[in-house]
Structures are given as C-alpha cells and as structure tokens.
Scaffold this motif. Structure first.
Motif, mmCIF file in Angstrom:
data_model
loop_
_atom_site.group_PDB
_atom_site.id
_atom_site.type_symbol
_atom_site.label_atom_id
_atom_site.label_comp_id
_atom_site.label_asym_id
_atom_site.label_seq_id
_atom_site.Cartn_x
_atom_site.Cartn_y
_atom_site.Cartn_z
ATOM 1 N N GLY A 140 38.675 20.467 12.900
ATOM 2 C CA GLY A 140 38.501 22.216 12.572
ATOM 3 C C GLY A 140 38.482 22.825 14.303
ATOM 4 O O GLY A 140 38.867 22.926 15.702
ATOM 5 N N THR A 141 39.043 24.287 14.182
ATOM 6 C CA THR A 141 39.601 25.191 15.397
ATOM 7 C C THR A 141 38.229 25.464 16.023
ATOM 8 O O THR A 141 37.323 24.722 15.848
ATOM 9 C CB THR A 141 39.710 25.944 15.368
ATOM 10 O OG1 THR A 141 38.275 27.124 14.403
ATOM 11 C CG2 THR A 141 40.368 26.221 13.654
ATOM 12 N N ASN A 142 38.361 25.283 17.609
ATOM 13 C CA ASN A 142 37.517 25.817 18.725
ATOM 14 C C ASN A 142 36.271 26.584 18.016
ATOM 15 O O ASN A 142 35.263 26.595 18.305
ATOM 16 C CB ASN A 142 37.752 26.365 19.616
ATOM 17 C CG ASN A 142 38.503 24.744 20.820
ATOM 18 O OD1 ASN A 142 38.307 24.272 20.619
ATOM 19 N ND2 ASN A 142 39.726 25.841 21.498
ATOM 20 N N PHE A 143 36.902 27.728 17.389
ATOM 21 C CA PHE A 143 35.520 28.640 16.286
ATOM 22 C C PHE A 143 34.882 27.775 15.848
ATOM 23 O O PHE A 143 33.793 28.004 15.517
ATOM 24 C CB PHE A 143 36.756 30.047 16.018
ATOM 25 C CG PHE A 143 35.282 30.942 15.480
ATOM 26 C CD1 PHE A 143 34.402 31.966 16.735
ATOM 27 C CD2 PHE A 143 35.338 31.004 14.823
ATOM 28 C CE1 PHE A 143 33.891 32.709 16.588
ATOM 29 C CE2 PHE A 143 34.778 32.595 13.992
ATOM 30 C CZ PHE A 143 34.274 33.201 14.900
ATOM 31 N N GLN A 144 35.971 27.027 14.635
ATOM 32 C CA GLN A 144 34.536 26.787 13.932
ATOM 33 C C GLN A 144 33.768 25.718 14.115
ATOM 34 O O GLN A 144 32.775 25.426 13.613
ATOM 35 C CB GLN A 144 36.078 25.956 12.459
ATOM 36 C CG GLN A 144 36.876 26.945 12.201
ATOM 37 C CD GLN A 144 38.361 26.394 11.038
ATOM 38 O OE1 GLN A 144 38.165 25.166 11.598
ATOM 39 N NE2 GLN A 144 38.359 26.954 9.719
ATOM 40 N N ILE A 145 34.732 24.984 15.246
ATOM 41 C CA ILE A 145 33.260 23.843 15.430
ATOM 42 C C ILE A 145 32.283 24.253 16.027
ATOM 43 O O ILE A 145 30.517 23.226 15.922
ATOM 44 C CB ILE A 145 33.922 22.801 16.350
ATOM 45 C CG1 ILE A 145 35.255 22.191 15.987
ATOM 46 C CG2 ILE A 145 33.191 22.641 17.471
ATOM 47 C CD1 ILE A 145 36.203 21.609 16.245
ATOM 48 N N LYS A 146 32.314 25.682 16.835
ATOM 49 C CA LYS A 146 31.735 26.514 17.468
ATOM 50 C C LYS A 146 30.164 27.239 16.206
ATOM 51 O O LYS A 146 28.895 26.930 16.765
ATOM 52 C CB LYS A 146 32.427 27.478 18.148
ATOM 53 C CG LYS A 146 30.906 28.265 19.173
ATOM 54 C CD LYS A 146 31.682 29.400 20.328
ATOM 55 C CE LYS A 146 30.691 29.603 21.812
ATOM 56 N NZ LYS A 146 31.297 30.452 21.581
ATOM 57 N N VAL A 147 31.012 27.271 15.614
ATOM 58 C CA VAL A 147 29.955 27.612 14.129
ATOM 59 C C VAL A 147 29.474 26.436 13.508
ATOM 60 O O VAL A 147 27.995 26.536 13.689
ATOM 61 C CB VAL A 147 30.515 28.297 13.243
ATOM 62 C CG1 VAL A 147 29.876 28.200 11.979
ATOM 63 C CG2 VAL A 147 31.243 29.855 13.698
#
Length: 274
Positions: A189-196
């Motif tokens: 996933g993107t960095n943002f997706q993984i953060k979520v």
C-alpha cells in the motif's frame, strides 16, 4: 475454531439481514426464526453457538445508539505514537498482529520474486481465500461469488509472482480460534494506507471508530475521505480490522465484503469481550 460456526454462518447471516431490515421495531425471536425456516429453539441454539450471545443481545448490539456509545468510549484508545508496536501483547481475545510493507522493488516488479501460497478456508464469516508468503499473510478475502474469482484478485495483484495452491484451513483456524497466536502480515500500500492500517491494528476487539477519529489519530484530521479510501483498499480482511470503522452518525457504513458481514464481525467481536 468451532466447525459449527462455519456451517451455520449462512443461516445466521440471513437472520442478521432480517434483523437489520427491521431493527427499529425489534423483531421477536419467533419472527426471525420463521424467516430463516427454523424453530425458535434451533435458531436460539445455532445463533448462540455461532456468536456467543443470543439473537436478542446481538440485536441490541446493532443499534445506532449502542454504536455511538462505543464510538465515544473508543475515541482515545488508538495511539499510533505509544511505542508499543502494532499490537499490544496483553489483550485478552486479541490476535497479536504485526506487519511489514512490501518493498518498492517488489511492488514495481509485481512480485516477480515472491512465492505466494493460497487456498480456500472456512471461517466464522463464510468461505475465504487466504494468501501467504514466507514473510506473512498477504491476502484474506471473503468469498462473495466463487473461489476462483476471489483468487483471481490475488493473482491480479501480483501478476508476476509464483503461485502455489495449498491448504489454508490451518492458517484460518489460527486466525479465528482466539488462541492468541502471532500472525505476521506482508502488506502492499501507499505510506498513507499503511499508516491507517497500522493504526487499526492497534485497536482492540469490540472497539469502533469513525473515519474522522482514525484521521485524527494518525495526525491528518482533514483526511477522513482518504481514510475511507484506505479502508476500502484493504485486501487483508479481519486481520487489518477495517470492520471496526463506521460512520460518525453510528451507521455501519460500507464494507468491501458487504455491510451484513461487517455487522456480523462487529457483533461476533463484541460477544468475545462480553
């Protein structure tokens, strides 16, 4: 995992759909039983065996009022900066879930160096297709049409990977048995997706969060819509608990594998923690 949970899920799902459609008038056990063509006794027994609670208590857990109460009590419990890792180890009823992200090279090459085993398995929420590598589970999707179509989603995700069909039931049993086994994930996933996703993996069984609460806790308070996109992009069901994210008004909201299954998972989890 109790095999009867697998066998009874289709009937229980029909009961949940009926309850949701008539939640405002709180249908009786007799009405629900008639809808699924069972006696009251057999429905009560089957439902309690599957969920751990009676249909009446499950119905109470499905109201918007209760959802709002849980949202309020859960609002401060995700903390992405607590330094504990992705999941605490002292949580009764919770899996110990950790994860690592695919490298940019792996993503770019569509997994050309990956060997992915996959197979179908029975779960308390119906049939699922699970994919895994030596580094962890990379795919868990519930089957809504057929196994081949669901498995093709995994293969499309990693078009250059080597796939090996295998027995996934042991992995499913470990995930859904409540035994506390450690499960490692390999996520893409993107960095943002993984953060979520990481933030959600810190949450506890039975908690619920609004999209706005998740956005706030990851330090992006204006990103509720992006949080929703990240939730919708999750291809590792249950283990990345996107089913715990609902709308701020208490409505269950959408779910990749159907809102009825989302309600089923939420109610099942609520029963696990009493």
């Amino acid at each position: 995992m109790n095999t009867s949970q697998q066998r009874h899920y289709d009937t229980v799902e029909k009961a949940i759909v009926f309850i949701r459609e008539h939640i405002n008038r709180q249908p009786s056990l007799g009405e629900i039983a008639e809808h699924v063509h069972l006696s009251e006794y057999h429905l009560q027994r089957m439902f309690t065996e599957w969920a751990g609670i009676s249909p009446k208590r499950f119905m109470q857990s499905m109201t918007k009022e209760r959802a709002l109460e849980v949202l309020k009590s859960s609002s401060n419990l995700i903390d992405v900066a607590d330094g504990v890792g992705l999941s605490g180890t002292g949580r009764l009823h919770d899996l110990i879930v950790s994860c690592e992200a695919m490298t940019p090279g792996e993503v770019k090459s569509l997994g050309s160096q990956l060997i992915i085993s996959f197979g179908e398995a029975h779960t308390p929420f119906g049939l699922a297709v699970i994919g895994w590598t030596e580094r962890g589970v990379c795919f868990l999707q519930f089957v809504d049409s057929n196994v081949i179509e669901t498995a093709s989603i995994l293969k499309d995700q990693w078009a250059m990977a080597t796939f090996k069909q295998a027995d996934a039931q042991g992995i499913a049993n470990s995930i859904f048995s409540g035994s506390g086994d450690k499960v490692h994930l390999l996520v893409k996933g993107t960095n943002f997706q993984i953060k979520v996703w990481e933030a959600l993996m810190k949450s506890h069984t039975g908690e619920l969060f609004s999209y706005a609460q998740v956005a706030e806790c990851i330090g992006s308070p204006k990103a509720s819509r992006a949080v929703g996109s990240a939730v919708a992009s999750n291809t590792i069901g249950f283990l990345i608990p996107c089913h715990r994210v609902i709308r701020g008004d208490g409505d269950v909201g959408q779910f990749r594998w159907g809102s009825d299954r989302k309600v089923a998972i939420q109610g099942w989890e609520a029963a696990q923690v009493g």
